[in-house]
Design a protein around this motif. Structure first.
Motif, PDB file in Angstrom:
ATOM      1  N   HIS A 119      21.228  19.956  12.301  1.00 11.94           N
ATOM      2  CA  HIS A 119      20.749  19.313  13.347  1.00 11.94           C
ATOM      3  C   HIS A 119      21.566  17.838  13.922  1.00 11.94           C
ATOM      4  O   HIS A 119      22.050  17.212  12.862  1.00 11.94           O
ATOM      5  CB  HIS A 119      19.374  18.640  13.209  1.00 11.94           C
ATOM      6  N   ALA A 120      21.749  17.822  15.124  1.00  7.80           N
ATOM      7  CA  ALA A 120      22.771  16.772  15.703  1.00  7.80           C
ATOM      8  C   ALA A 120      22.284  16.353  16.994  1.00  7.80           C
ATOM      9  O   ALA A 120      21.590  16.770  17.483  1.00  7.80           O
ATOM     10  CB  ALA A 120      24.272  17.155  15.773  1.00  7.80           C
ATOM     11  N   GLN A 121      23.013  15.048  17.304  1.00 10.34           N
ATOM     12  CA  GLN A 121      22.686  14.372  18.661  1.00 10.34           C
ATOM     13  C   GLN A 121      24.096  14.490  19.258  1.00 10.34           C
ATOM     14  O   GLN A 121      24.842  13.846  18.828  1.00 10.34           O
ATOM     15  CB  GLN A 121      21.995  13.131  18.625  1.00 10.34           C
ATOM     16  N   VAL A 122      23.854  14.806  20.488  1.00  9.75           N
ATOM     17  CA  VAL A 122      25.414  14.762  21.280  1.00  9.75           C
ATOM     18  C   VAL A 122      25.415  13.343  21.691  1.00  9.75           C
ATOM     19  O   VAL A 122      24.650  12.518  22.082  1.00  9.75           O
ATOM     20  CB  VAL A 122      25.302  15.501  22.588  1.00  9.75           C
ATOM     21  N   ARG A 123      26.685  12.781  21.517  1.00  7.72           N
ATOM     22  CA  ARG A 123      26.868  11.281  21.577  1.00  7.72           C
ATOM     23  C   ARG A 123      27.955  10.897  22.807  1.00  7.72           C
ATOM     24  O   ARG A 123      27.682  10.054  23.444  1.00  7.72           O
ATOM     25  CB  ARG A 123      27.540  10.600  20.369  1.00  7.72           C
ATOM     26  N   TRP A 124      28.902  12.064  22.925  1.00  3.22           N
ATOM     27  CA  TRP A 124      29.621  11.854  24.082  1.00  3.22           C
ATOM     28  C   TRP A 124      30.213  13.210  24.486  1.00  3.22           C
ATOM     29  O   TRP A 124      30.218  13.992  24.071  1.00  3.22           O
ATOM     30  CB  TRP A 124      30.800  10.746  23.869  1.00  3.22           C
ATOM     31  N   GLN A 125      30.720  13.116  25.835  1.00  2.00           N
ATOM     32  CA  GLN A 125      31.483  14.392  26.402  1.00  2.00           C
ATOM     33  C   GLN A 125      32.640  13.816  27.365  1.00  2.00           C
ATOM     34  O   GLN A 125      32.073  13.016  28.371  1.00  2.00           O
ATOM     35  CB  GLN A 125      30.730  15.436  26.868  1.00  2.00           C
ATOM     36  N   ILE A 126      33.667  14.178  27.163  1.00  2.00           N
ATOM     37  CA  ILE A 126      34.797  14.100  28.075  1.00  2.00           C
ATOM     38  C   ILE A 126      35.464  15.186  28.319  1.00  2.00           C
ATOM     39  O   ILE A 126      36.343  15.755  27.730  1.00  2.00           O
ATOM     40  CB  ILE A 126      35.708  12.875  27.566  1.00  2.00           C
ATOM     41  N   GLY A 127      35.369  15.708  29.746  1.00  2.00           N
ATOM     42  CA  GLY A 127      36.005  17.070  30.069  1.00  2.00           C
ATOM     43  C   GLY A 127      35.316  18.091  29.300  1.00  2.00           C
ATOM     44  O   GLY A 127      34.296  18.209  29.228  1.00  2.00           O
ATOM     45  N   LEU A 128      36.208  18.801  28.543  1.00  2.00           N
ATOM     46  CA  LEU A 128      35.707  19.943  27.534  1.00  2.00           C
ATOM     47  C   LEU A 128      35.712  19.445  26.241  1.00  2.00           C
ATOM     48  O   LEU A 128      35.156  20.409  25.581  1.00  2.00           O
ATOM     49  CB  LEU A 128      36.612  21.108  27.770  1.00  2.00           C
ATOM     50  N   THR A 129      35.689  18.246  25.823  1.00  2.00           N
ATOM     51  CA  THR A 129      35.607  17.773  24.542  1.00  2.00           C
ATOM     52  C   THR A 129      34.193  17.019  24.331  1.00  2.00           C
ATOM     53  O   THR A 129      33.932  16.139  25.319  1.00  2.00           O
ATOM     54  CB  THR A 129      36.769  16.799  24.277  1.00  2.00           C
ATOM     55  N   MET A 130      33.632  17.311  23.416  1.00  2.00           N
ATOM     56  CA  MET A 130      32.121  16.588  23.082  1.00  2.00           C
ATOM     57  C   MET A 130      32.325  16.174  21.651  1.00  2.00           C
ATOM     58  O   MET A 130      32.890  16.794  20.684  1.00  2.00           O
ATOM     59  CB  MET A 130      31.140  17.381  23.405  1.00  2.00           C
ATOM     60  N   GLY A 131      31.357  15.174  21.320  1.00  2.00           N
ATOM     61  CA  GLY A 131      31.130  14.490  20.071  1.00  2.00           C
ATOM     62  C   GLY A 131      29.773  14.469  19.577  1.00  2.00           C
ATOM     63  O   GLY A 131      28.955  14.203  20.454  1.00  2.00           O
ATOM     64  N   GLY A 132      29.400  14.718  18.367  1.00  2.00           N
ATOM     65  CA  GLY A 132      28.138  14.753  17.970  1.00  2.00           C
ATOM     66  C   GLY A 132      27.522  14.088  16.608  1.00  2.00           C
ATOM     67  O   GLY A 132      28.975  14.046  15.838  1.00  2.00           O
ATOM     68  N   MET A 133      26.872  13.594  16.382  1.00  2.00           N
ATOM     69  CA  MET A 133      26.342  12.718  15.212  1.00  2.00           C
ATOM     70  C   MET A 133      25.410  13.588  14.445  1.00  2.00           C
ATOM     71  O   MET A 133      24.343  14.006  14.870  1.00  2.00           O
ATOM     72  CB  MET A 133      25.683  11.517  15.613  1.00  2.00           C
ATOM     73  N   PHE A 134      25.584  13.996  13.187  1.00  2.00           N
ATOM     74  CA  PHE A 134      24.532  14.501  12.663  1.00  2.00           C
ATOM     75  C   PHE A 134      23.373  13.775  12.152  1.00  2.00           C
ATOM     76  O   PHE A 134      23.635  12.592  11.745  1.00  2.00           O
ATOM     77  CB  PHE A 134      25.160  15.248  11.173  1.00  2.00           C
ATOM     78  N   LEU A 135      22.104  14.317  12.252  1.00  2.00           N
ATOM     79  CA  LEU A 135      20.805  13.525  11.860  1.00  2.00           C
ATOM     80  C   LEU A 135      21.011  13.254  10.543  1.00  2.00           C
ATOM     81  O   LEU A 135      20.646  12.231   9.924  1.00  2.00           O
ATOM     82  CB  LEU A 135      19.939  14.334  12.644  1.00  2.00           C
ATOM     83  N   ASP A 136      21.379  14.056   9.395  1.00  2.00           N
ATOM     84  CA  ASP A 136      21.420  14.022   8.082  1.00  2.00           C
ATOM     85  C   ASP A 136      22.745  14.148   7.631  1.00  2.00           C
ATOM     86  O   ASP A 136      23.342  15.353   8.143  1.00  2.00           O
ATOM     87  CB  ASP A 136      20.494  14.716   7.369  1.00  2.00           C
ATOM     88  N   PRO A 137      23.551  13.317   6.993  1.00  2.00           N
ATOM     89  CA  PRO A 137      24.956  13.487   6.522  1.00  2.00           C
ATOM     90  C   PRO A 137      25.033  15.018   5.630  1.00  2.00           C
ATOM     91  O   PRO A 137      24.259  15.484   5.296  1.00  2.00           O
ATOM     92  CB  PRO A 137      25.321  12.574   5.789  1.00  2.00           C
ATOM     93  N   ILE A 138      26.244  15.565   5.969  1.00  2.00           N
ATOM     94  CA  ILE A 138      26.493  16.952   5.452  1.00  2.00           C
ATOM     95  C   ILE A 138      27.592  16.540   4.147  1.00  2.00           C
ATOM     96  O   ILE A 138      28.265  15.722   3.867  1.00  2.00           O
ATOM     97  CB  ILE A 138      26.737  17.900   6.316  1.00  2.00           C
ATOM     98  N   SER A 139      27.696  17.683   3.353  1.00  2.00           N
ATOM     99  CA  SER A 139      28.568  17.501   2.340  1.00  2.00           C
ATOM    100  C   SER A 139      29.691  18.399   2.598  1.00  2.00           C
ATOM    101  O   SER A 139      29.434  19.752   2.990  1.00  2.00           O
ATOM    102  CB  SER A 139      28.042  18.194   1.041  1.00  2.00           C
ATOM    103  N   LEU A 140      30.853  17.881   2.653  1.00  2.00           N
ATOM    104  CA  LEU A 140      31.936  18.774   3.186  1.00  2.00           C
ATOM    105  C   LEU A 140      32.522  19.668   2.170  1.00  2.00           C
ATOM    106  O   LEU A 140      33.189  20.613   2.508  1.00  2.00           O
ATOM    107  CB  LEU A 140      33.225  17.756   3.393  1.00  2.00           C
ATOM    108  N   GLU A 141      32.001  19.650   0.752  1.00  2.00           N
ATOM    109  CA  GLU A 141      32.505  20.400  -0.232  1.00  2.00           C
ATOM    110  C   GLU A 141      31.562  21.883  -0.078  1.00  2.00           C
ATOM    111  O   GLU A 141      31.961  22.736  -0.521  1.00  2.00           O
ATOM    112  CB  GLU A 141      32.128  19.776  -1.668  1.00  2.00           C
ATOM    113  N   SER A 142      30.631  21.781   0.528  1.00  2.00           N
ATOM    114  CA  SER A 142      29.746  22.976   0.783  1.00  2.00           C
ATOM    115  C   SER A 142      30.179  23.570   2.169  1.00  2.00           C
ATOM    116  O   SER A 142      29.907  24.878   2.179  1.00  2.00           O
ATOM    117  CB  SER A 142      28.294  22.545   0.937  1.00  2.00           C
ATOM    118  N   CYS A 143      30.948  23.130   2.888  1.00  2.00           N
ATOM    119  CA  CYS A 143      31.573  23.942   4.150  1.00  2.00           C
ATOM    120  C   CYS A 143      32.572  25.025   3.745  1.00  2.00           C
ATOM    121  O   CYS A 143      33.439  24.828   2.945  1.00  2.00           O
ATOM    122  CB  CYS A 143      32.167  22.670   5.148  1.00  2.00           C
ATOM    123  N   GLU A 144      32.477  25.904   4.533  1.00  2.00           N
ATOM    124  CA  GLU A 144      33.383  27.213   4.320  1.00  2.00           C
ATOM    125  C   GLU A 144      34.071  27.221   5.809  1.00  2.00           C
ATOM    126  O   GLU A 144      34.126  28.101   6.569  1.00  2.00           O
ATOM    127  CB  GLU A 144      32.617  28.387   4.192  1.00  2.00           C
TER     128      GLU A 144
END
Length: 85
Positions: A47-72
């Motif tokens: 779960h995240a919240q959209v924080r910004w969008q410029i053109g086709l690029t957007m950014g979001g903030m995770f509501l709870d931090p994730i562990s990058l070690e778990s990402c595939e």
């Protein structure tokens, strides 16, 4: 895939990710401040919240931090920047 409840599903290309958020390319406008779910390989829906969008690029903030070690993530070589842009 980026989801906003029952409202929409949008395919995005994640360009950057950290424990607290992400930056992605999105072909359609996404409402700033909206709550979304991003499917993160190795973790699942986050779960995240959209924080910004410029053109086709957007950014979001995770509501709870994730562990990058778990990402595939699958890294792909980015296209070099175009001169003059």
């Amino acid at each position: 895939m980026l989801r906003s409840g029952d409202r929409y599903d949008v395919e995005v290309r994640v360009r950057n990710v950290s424990t607290c958020g992400f930056m992605a390319e999105c072909a359609v406008p996404v409402r700033i401040g909206s709550y979304v779910t991003l499917d993160v390989p190795g973790i699942g829906p986050v779960h995240a919240q959209v924080r910004w969008q410029i053109g086709l690029t957007m950014g979001g903030m995770f509501l709870d931090p994730i562990s990058l070690e778990s990402c595939e993530w699958t890294a792909t070589r980015a296209d070099p920047p175009i001169a003059g842009s």
